[in-house]
Design a protein around this motif. Structure first.
Motif, short mmCIF file in Angstrom:
data_model
loop_
_atom_site.label_atom_id
_atom_site.label_comp_id
_atom_site.label_asym_id
_atom_site.label_seq_id
_atom_site.Cartn_x
_atom_site.Cartn_y
_atom_site.Cartn_z
N SER A 1 -1.51 3.23 -2.73
CA SER A 1 -0.90 2.05 -2.13
C SER A 1 -1.88 0.90 -1.96
CB SER A 1 -0.28 2.41 -0.78
OG SER A 1 -1.27 2.95 0.08
N TRP A 2 -3.16 1.23 -1.67
CA TRP A 2 -4.14 0.16 -1.45
C TRP A 2 -4.55 -0.55 -2.73
CZ3 TRP A 2 -9.05 0.62 -3.65
CH2 TRP A 2 -9.38 1.89 -4.15
N LEU A 3 -4.15 0.03 -3.89
CA LEU A 3 -4.46 -0.61 -5.17
C LEU A 3 -3.28 -1.39 -5.74
CD1 LEU A 3 -6.58 2.06 -7.12
CD2 LEU A 3 -7.34 -0.16 -6.25
N GLU A 4 -2.11 -1.28 -5.13
CA GLU A 4 -0.91 -1.92 -5.68
C GLU A 4 -1.05 -3.44 -5.72
OE1 GLU A 4 2.45 -0.56 -3.54
OE2 GLU A 4 2.35 1.50 -4.31
N THR A 5 -1.43 -4.04 -4.59
CA THR A 5 -1.55 -5.50 -4.56
C THR A 5 -2.66 -6.00 -5.46
OG1 THR A 5 -0.64 -5.62 -2.33
CG2 THR A 5 -1.93 -7.52 -3.09
#
Length: 211
Positions: A163-167
Motif C-alpha cells: 500500500s505504501w508504494l501505490e501512490t
C-alpha cells in the motif's frame, strides 16, 4: 640523403573485442526481455521487474561499449553496424511489449519505430559516403526515451504492490508518460534534423562532383 620517416599504420582492431561482445549481448537479451515483459500478459510484477533489470543492463552496456571502443580505439565496421541495430532492437521490443500490455498507444509505437528504423537503415546505407555523427539532440532523445521506457517497464500499477508504494507508483507512471511524450517529440525532431543533415551533405558531395 635522409629518407622521410614513414608513420607505421595502426592495425585494424579485431571484431572480437569487448565493445562488440557487449553489443552482441544486447541483441541476445532482446527476446529474453520481451518474454519477461509479457509473462501473464504483463500482469506479473515479478517478471516485469526481471524485464526492467534486463532493460537496465542493455541500456548500460550501450553507454559502456561506446566509451570503451572510443577510449581503446576499438571501433570496427561490425560495431558501427551492430550497435545501432542493438539499440533499436531493445527499445523497439520495449515499445511493442508495452503496447501489447496496453501502457503505450500503438500509434506512438508505430510512429517511433518508423522513424527509428528508417534513420538507422539510411545511416547504414550511406555509412561509407556520408559521415553522420550522433547529434546532441539524438543523444538527448535516447536518454529521455530510455528513462521513459525503463519506468514503464516497472510494475508501477501492480495491484499487488504494498500500500505504501501505490501512490509513488502512480506518480512515477504519470512521470513516465510525460517523459514518453517528450521522447516522442525529440524523436521526430531529431529525425527531421538527421534527414536535413543527410540531404545537405549529399548536396555538397554532388556540388563537388564526388557523388
Amino acid at each position: 640523403m635522409t629518407q622521410p620517416e614513414v608513420e607505421p599504420v595502426s592495425p585494424r582492431p579485431s571484431n572480437l573485442n569487448l565493445p562488440n561482445v557487449l553489443t552482441t549481448l544486447r541483441i541476445v537479451l532482446v527476446p529474453f526481455f520481451g518474454a519477461a515483459l509479457l509473462v501473464d500478459g504483463g500482469d506479473s510484477g515479478t517478471w516485469r521487474t526481471v524485464a526492467w533489470v534486463i532493460f537496465f543492463v542493455a541500456m548500460a552496456t550501450d553507454k559502456i561499449d561506446g566509451d570503451i571502443a572510443r577510449a581503446r580505439n576499438l571501433v570496427t565496421d561490425f560495431g558501427k553496424i551492430a550497435d545501432p541495430i542493438a539499440d533499436k532492437a531493445i527499445t523497439g521490443m520495449a515499445f511493442i511489449g508495452l503496447s501489447i500490455v496496453g501502457e503505450v498507444w500503438w500509434w506512438v509505437t508505430i510512429l517511433v519505430l518508423l522513424r527509428e528504423w528508417s534513420v538507422t537503415l539510411l545511416r547504414l546505407s550511406v555509412l561509407k559516403r556520408v559521415v553522420i555523427a550522433a547529434a546532441d539532440l539524438g543523444k538527448l532523445k535516447t536518454t529521455v526515451q530510455g528513462l521513459a521506457l525503463g519506468l514503464l517497464v516497472l510494475p508501477l500499477l501492480d495491484p499487488d504492490l504494498p500500500s505504501w508504494l501505490e501512490t509513488p507508483g502512480e506518480v512515477l507512471f504519470y512521470v513516465a508518460q510525460v517523459l514518453l511524450a517528450v521522447a516522442v517529440a525529440l524523436t521526430l525532431w531529431s529525425g527531421a534534423e538527421f534527414y536535413r543533415g543527410v540531404w545537405r551533405q549529399r548536396h555538397e558531395l554532388r556540388g563537388s562532383g564526388k557523388s
